[in-house]
Write a protein that holds these residues in place. Structure first.
Motif, PDB file in Angstrom:
ATOM      1  N   SER A   1      -6.118   6.048   7.366  1.00 20.24           N
ATOM      2  CA  SER A   1      -7.439   5.652   6.872  1.00 20.24           C
ATOM      3  C   SER A   1      -7.325   4.630   5.752  1.00 20.24           C
ATOM      4  O   SER A   1      -8.103   3.670   5.683  1.00 20.24           O
ATOM      5  CB  SER A   1      -8.200   6.895   6.373  1.00 20.24           C
ATOM      6  OG  SER A   1      -8.377   7.829   7.415  1.00 20.24           O
ATOM      7  N   VAL A   2      -6.342   4.826   4.855  1.00 20.73           N
ATOM      8  CA  VAL A   2      -6.161   3.870   3.755  1.00 20.73           C
ATOM      9  C   VAL A   2      -5.747   2.509   4.288  1.00 20.73           C
ATOM     10  O   VAL A   2      -6.272   1.459   3.873  1.00 20.73           O
ATOM     11  CB  VAL A   2      -5.122   4.408   2.748  1.00 20.73           C
ATOM     12  CG1 VAL A   2      -4.753   3.326   1.734  1.00 20.73           C
ATOM     13  CG2 VAL A   2      -5.672   5.623   2.032  1.00 20.73           C
TER      14      VAL A   2
ATOM     15  N   THR B   1       0.830  -1.211   0.000  1.00 22.65           N
ATOM     16  CA  THR B   1       0.000   0.000   0.000  1.00 22.65           C
ATOM     17  C   THR B   1       0.859   1.254   0.000  1.00 22.65           C
ATOM     18  O   THR B   1       0.574   2.235  -0.711  1.00 22.65           O
ATOM     19  CB  THR B   1      -0.926  -0.010   1.225  1.00 22.65           C
ATOM     20  OG1 THR B   1      -1.760  -1.160   1.174  1.00 22.65           O
ATOM     21  CG2 THR B   1      -1.784   1.241   1.272  1.00 22.65           C
ATOM     22  N   LEU B   2       1.921   1.257   0.759  1.00 20.89           N
ATOM     23  CA  LEU B   2       2.811   2.422   0.795  1.00 20.89           C
ATOM     24  C   LEU B   2       3.537   2.607  -0.528  1.00 20.89           C
ATOM     25  O   LEU B   2       3.745   3.746  -0.988  1.00 20.89           O
ATOM     26  CB  LEU B   2       3.815   2.264   1.932  1.00 20.89           C
ATOM     27  CG  LEU B   2       3.237   2.356   3.356  1.00 20.89           C
ATOM     28  CD1 LEU B   2       4.282   1.946   4.392  1.00 20.89           C
ATOM     29  CD2 LEU B   2       2.737   3.766   3.636  1.00 20.89           C
TER      30      LEU B   2
ATOM     31  N   GLY C   1      -7.150  -3.155   8.163  1.00 27.44           N
ATOM     32  CA  GLY C   1      -7.676  -3.203   9.527  1.00 27.44           C
ATOM     33  C   GLY C   1      -9.136  -3.621   9.537  1.00 27.44           C
ATOM     34  O   GLY C   1      -9.985  -2.933   8.980  1.00 27.44           O
ATOM     35  N   ARG C   2      -9.436  -4.722  10.163  1.00 30.95           N
ATOM     36  CA  ARG C   2     -10.807  -5.231  10.154  1.00 30.95           C
ATOM     37  C   ARG C   2     -11.538  -4.941  11.450  1.00 30.95           C
ATOM     38  O   ARG C   2     -12.725  -4.641  11.453  1.00 30.95           O
ATOM     39  CB  ARG C   2     -10.798  -6.742   9.899  1.00 30.95           C
ATOM     40  CG  ARG C   2     -12.167  -7.335   9.617  1.00 30.95           C
ATOM     41  CD  ARG C   2     -12.038  -8.764   9.134  1.00 30.95           C
ATOM     42  NE  ARG C   2     -11.405  -9.617  10.144  1.00 30.95           N
ATOM     43  CZ  ARG C   2     -12.065 -10.202  11.140  1.00 30.95           C
ATOM     44  NH1 ARG C   2     -13.365 -10.039  11.251  1.00 30.95           N
ATOM     45  NH2 ARG C   2     -11.427 -10.972  11.999  1.00 30.95           N
TER      46      ARG C   2
ATOM     47  N   PHE D   1       1.437  17.665   7.191  1.00 30.93           N
ATOM     48  CA  PHE D   1       1.786  16.262   7.392  1.00 30.93           C
ATOM     49  C   PHE D   1       0.747  15.547   8.253  1.00 30.93           C
ATOM     50  O   PHE D   1       0.512  14.342   8.076  1.00 30.93           O
ATOM     51  CB  PHE D   1       3.170  16.144   8.024  1.00 30.93           C
ATOM     52  CG  PHE D   1       3.606  14.728   8.246  1.00 30.93           C
ATOM     53  CD1 PHE D   1       3.928  13.908   7.167  1.00 30.93           C
ATOM     54  CD2 PHE D   1       3.671  14.184   9.519  1.00 30.93           C
ATOM     55  CE1 PHE D   1       4.320  12.588   7.371  1.00 30.93           C
ATOM     56  CE2 PHE D   1       4.063  12.871   9.723  1.00 30.93           C
ATOM     57  CZ  PHE D   1       4.388  12.075   8.639  1.00 30.93           C
ATOM     58  N   ALA D   2       0.142  16.253   9.197  1.00 26.96           N
ATOM     59  CA  ALA D   2      -0.875  15.622  10.043  1.00 26.96           C
ATOM     60  C   ALA D   2      -2.043  15.130   9.194  1.00 26.96           C
ATOM     61  O   ALA D   2      -2.562  14.026   9.405  1.00 26.96           O
ATOM     62  CB  ALA D   2      -1.357  16.605  11.113  1.00 26.96           C
ATOM     63  N   VAL D   3      -2.460  15.920   8.216  1.00 32.44           N
ATOM     64  CA  VAL D   3      -3.556  15.507   7.335  1.00 32.44           C
ATOM     65  C   VAL D   3      -3.124  14.318   6.480  1.00 32.44           C
ATOM     66  O   VAL D   3      -3.875  13.352   6.302  1.00 32.44           O
ATOM     67  CB  VAL D   3      -3.992  16.695   6.456  1.00 32.44           C
ATOM     68  CG1 VAL D   3      -5.086  16.269   5.477  1.00 32.44           C
ATOM     69  CG2 VAL D   3      -4.474  17.848   7.314  1.00 32.44           C
ATOM     70  N   GLU D   4      -1.898  14.391   5.945  1.00 31.32           N
ATOM     71  CA  GLU D   4      -1.409  13.298   5.117  1.00 31.32           C
ATOM     72  C   GLU D   4      -1.315  12.002   5.924  1.00 31.32           C
ATOM     73  O   GLU D   4      -1.667  10.914   5.434  1.00 31.32           O
ATOM     74  CB  GLU D   4      -0.049  13.647   4.533  1.00 31.32           C
ATOM     75  CG  GLU D   4       0.516  12.581   3.611  1.00 31.32           C
ATOM     76  CD  GLU D   4       1.894  12.939   3.086  1.00 31.32           C
ATOM     77  OE1 GLU D   4       2.362  12.269   2.138  1.00 31.32           O
ATOM     78  OE2 GLU D   4       2.513  13.870   3.632  1.00 31.32           O
TER      79      GLU D   4
END
Length: 534
Positions: free
Chosen positions: A504-505, A136-137, A511-512, A495-498
């Motif tokens: 979230s992604v 993902t990253l 994450g289940r 950066f906090a928003v990023e």
């Protein structure tokens, strides 16, 4: 001795020294703008020396009239070049090593980082979950390294190396600019010439045939490429307001010692490109054609370019006849006091208000020539440099040159009879074009350096260096727990928003479930909160 040399090299290759030398270079260039330069206008230099007999020689000893080729300017230039090279090469090597290095491993306590999150649980073994997080990253263009430990698996990610890349591009572009400017200064040359339309007013690439010329420090008169050029015509279109719409110069030129004549049309933004030089158009005007018949009946015709005074091509100039009024039989002695000159103003379009001494339109709709006649000694034998567009006022003030008759207005084809019986006839005009012939071998380097410098500056200003980590450990229930942390390498409020978007992604993809609050080490995590804190 070695220690002193190392200390000097460290001082020279520091960025602070480079900035200081760049400032000194700008200051050193100021005298070159304030004082006339010998390679551009030697006549002005000589005039300055005559007008300042005390200060001028001292400035000459200090290369004040040859600033850009002086030892002290060259020393600053070379020191700046050396400083930039010594400063940038180690930074480039360090940046290459950083690009090849893997991101550092995750710290022990991710919750101590400025941004962190915990409480995510995912099905699967820690190694598989870590590989999924790393994938993902990678999709989001992070450089990723996965490491296995005894207690779990860590994922280290890093992003923002373009900031340092842009910084290096900017500074290497500055180095390229220095190289390009130096190449142009050493091996470039320039010559300006006013060319009147017609086969009798062409010129060739010889230094005496240029009105102004400037040669690079490594260029001699014999290094100029051989070519000849004549102006066949000049077309210009105007609006009713007098604003020009288009310019086009038509020329015939030859290249080499035995080249065939070729025709070309060029304009302001479309120069004539020759082998080893470009011909640029940067001005135009009118050349007045005057025929003077002296008291002995001998006629002479001159085509005199007039200098433009305003946007509507009101022009002034001089039609001089130093060899007039000489008895062709030789019976009367020759007198320098019989030389004749006409100081005139040309109006392409005479305005309705005749009291206005300026043209109403740049096109020749109602042309007229207003002249004053002078006879006496024009001053050609004084040895002083004189303008070909104006009379020497010192000759007039000393009484050696006197005005004869009143000022007269002439239309094309009209004649004017002077008190001594000689006549002057205004035959019409031709157009002239001001051409600049240039060769700059560093031009492409400077252009490329400027473009790359702008791109590097934008990349450097918009790039943001940051790091992120994920630790995946096994759970008692057979799941894998994910904790995240992020650290900006430069100050960046975004950066906090990023980081929140990144969490979230990862939560959406991997994450289940979320651990209950009692089982979470971090008291900031609440049930249903997705475990984000920071």
């Amino acid at each position: 001795m070695i220690a002193s040399a190392r200390a000097f090299w460290r001082w020279l290759t520091s960025m602070r020294t480079a900035l200081l030398l760049l400032f000194l270079l700008a200051v050193a260039a100021i005298p070159g703008s304030l004082l006339p330069q010998r390679n551009l206008n030697p006549e002005r230099v000589n005039q300055y020396l005559r007008d300042h007999p005390d200060l001028g020689p001292w400035l000459d000893r200090l290369w004040g009239f040859s600033v850009y080729s002086s030892p002290w300017f060259s020393a600053i230039y070379l020191l700046l070049f050396t400083s930039l090279v010594g400063c940038l090469l180690p930074r480039l090597a360090q940046h290459v090593r950083a690009l090849r290095a893997v991101p550092p491993d995750a710290p022990k306590r991710l919750d101590r980082l400025p941004q962190h999150a915990s409480g995510l649980a995912a099905d699967g073994a820690p190694a598989a979950v870590a590989e999924a997080v790393a994938a993902t990253l990678r999709k989001r263009r992070w450089r990723v390294a996965v490491r296995e430990h005894a207690d779990g698996v860590t994922v280290a990610a890093e992003k923002g190396y373009l900031k340092e890349t842009g910084n290096l591009l900017f500074h290497f572009s500055l180095l390229a600019l220095l190289v390009g400017v130096a190449a142009g200064s050493w091996y470039g040359w320039e010559g300006n010439r006013i060319v009147v339309a017609g086969p009798d007013h062409g010129f060739c690439s010889s230094i005496p045939q240029f009105d102004e010329s400037a040669l690079g420090a490594r260029v001699g008169a014999e290094d100029l490429p051989p070519f000849c050029l004549q102006l066949d015509g000049f077309d210009v279109e105007y609006l009713d307001s007098g604003q020009p719409v288009s310019f086009a110069a038509h020329a015939t030129y030859t290249e080499g010692l035995s080249g065939a004549p070729r025709q070309a049309t060029f304009s302001v933004n479309d120069p004539l490109r020759l082998d080893g030089a470009n011909v640029y158009l940067f001005g135009h005007g009118y050349a007045v054609i005057v025929r003077y018949t002296d008291r002995y009946g001998v006629s002479q015709t001159t085509v005199a370019p007039f200098l433009v005074d305003d946007d509507f091509l009101t022009s002034h100039g001089l039609a001089a006849f130093p060899d007039a009024n000489i008895d062709p039989t030789g019976k009367a002695p020759r007198s320098d006091r019989a030389q004749t000159a006409f100081s005139c103003v040309y109006l392409p379009t005479v305005p309705s208000d005749v009291t206005l001494a300026r043209s109403a339109h740049p096109a020749e709709k109602n042309p007229a020539l207003m002249c004053s006649a002078y006879q006496g000694d024009i001053g050609l034998d004084t040895g002083r440099a004189q303008s070909v567009y104006e009379l020497d006022r010192r000759q007039i003030d000393s009484g050696q040159l006197s005005q004869v008759g009143p000022e007269t207005k002439l239309a094309p084809g009209e004649s004017w009879t002077l008190p001594d019986g000689s006549t002057m006839t205004f035959l019409g005009t031709r157009k002239w074009a001001a051409l600049s012939v240039r060769y700059d071998p560093g031009q492409q380097t400077v252009l490329a350096g400027s473009v790359v410098m702008l791109a590097g500056l934008l990349i450097s200003l918009t790039g943001r260096r940051r790091r992120a980590w994920a630790r995946v450990v096994p759970d008692e229930d057979g799941r894998s727990l994910i904790s995240l942390g992020g650290l900006p390498r430069t100050e960046q409020p975004s950066f906090a928003v990023e980081f929140s978007q990144l969490v979230s992604v990862i939560e959406e993809n991997h994450g289940r479930t979320v651990r209950p609050a009692a089982d979470v080490d971090d008291p900031g995590v609440r049930p249903g909160n997705a475990g984000v804190r920071g």
